[in-house]
Design an enzyme around this catalytic site. Structure first.
Site, mmCIF file in Angstrom:
data_model
loop_
_atom_site.group_PDB
_atom_site.id
_atom_site.type_symbol
_atom_site.label_atom_id
_atom_site.label_comp_id
_atom_site.label_asym_id
_atom_site.label_seq_id
_atom_site.Cartn_x
_atom_site.Cartn_y
_atom_site.Cartn_z
ATOM 1 N N ASP A 1 17.066 60.795 24.348
ATOM 2 C CA ASP A 1 15.705 61.105 23.908
ATOM 3 C C ASP A 1 15.605 62.615 23.701
ATOM 4 O O ASP A 1 15.635 63.384 24.654
ATOM 5 C CB ASP A 1 14.692 60.639 24.967
ATOM 6 N N HIS B 1 14.348 57.811 22.249
ATOM 7 C CA HIS B 1 12.921 57.773 22.582
ATOM 8 C C HIS B 1 12.396 56.340 22.637
ATOM 9 O O HIS B 1 11.333 56.091 23.163
ATOM 10 C CB HIS B 1 12.145 58.593 21.544
ATOM 11 N N SER C 1 5.742 57.784 25.721
ATOM 12 C CA SER C 1 5.609 59.039 25.001
ATOM 13 C C SER C 1 4.305 59.722 25.450
ATOM 14 O O SER C 1 4.162 60.020 26.628
ATOM 15 C CB SER C 1 5.658 58.788 23.492
#
Length: 223
Positions: A167, A199, A87
């Protein structure tokens, strides 16, 4: 060097199957985790300091932390270094790719690569508009300055890219763009694509493949 996401998050005293320090250390590596500017748990002003500075002080904190560790512990091998993140941590891996070649290899999971296209596709507009202080048309300079895609010409470190099709926070096209750029720059690179993950990597068999691929990548360049 493990780099946490959020970016308003922090490494804490916990144990889980995804970003597990013990699993990274298991083959014989030393694992380091730094709570850089923007991390939670050090006061609100420290957390807020990452806004408008995605590739600034957080990057400097990680590099200075690395310098400190190498100077303090003589059992560390400065010639065999790796870094991984997801991320925002993946963003920082993409940023490192364009800003230094200190690491022998990198791993970017669900990383933000191009801030302009990220803004147009993410399901959570708070992150770019708060952290980059506006939109790509109201603050074009900041989106260009802090976008790893602005520094493709500097790419040289071998990198493993990981992304999931579902995601919606950091869309899969961010991973494809990063991997394509690495390939076009002829940087040793590999992409692990999960058609059924978001994600995070949620399914046990996918997690097993994730760890197997990560350890093989690290071993290829560090062992």
């Amino acid at each position: 060097m493990l780099i946490h996401g959020g970016p308003q998050g922090a490494w804490s005293d916990n144990f889980h199957f995804r970003w597990n320090a013990q699993m990274f250390a298991a083959p014989g590596y030393v694992t380091a985790m730094i709570n850089f500017h923007g991390s939670t748990g050090y006061g609100q002003s420290f957390t807020d300091s990452i806004s408008g500075d995605w590739g600034g002080n957080p990057y400097e904190d990680i590099m200075r932390g690395l310098d400190y560790l190498l100077a303090k512990y003589d059992f560390l091998d400065k010639n065999r270094l790796g870094a991984a993140g997801a991320s925002y941590g993946g963003y920082m891996i993409d940023w490192i790719e364009g800003h230094n070649d200190r690491f022998n290899c990198l791993i970017s999971h669900a990383g933000v690569f191009d801030l302009r296209s990220m803004h147009g596709a993410t399901e959570e507009l708070w992150f770019p508009e708060w952290d980059l202080r506006g939109t790509p048309w109201t603050n074009k300079e900041m989106y260009e300055k802090w976008s790893p895609s602005s520094y493709i010409k500097n790419f040289k470190t071998p990198c493993l890219v990981i992304h999931g099709q579902n995601d919606f926070r950091v869309p899969v096209t961010q991973g494809f763009q990063f991997f394509t750029s690495l390939q076009r720059m002829r940087v040793p690179s590999k992409m692990l694509y999960f058609p059924d993950e978001d994600h995070f990597v949620q399914k046990p068999q996918n997690a097993e493949l994730w760890w197997k691929t990560v350890h093989e990548w690290l071993g290829k360049f560090l062992k």
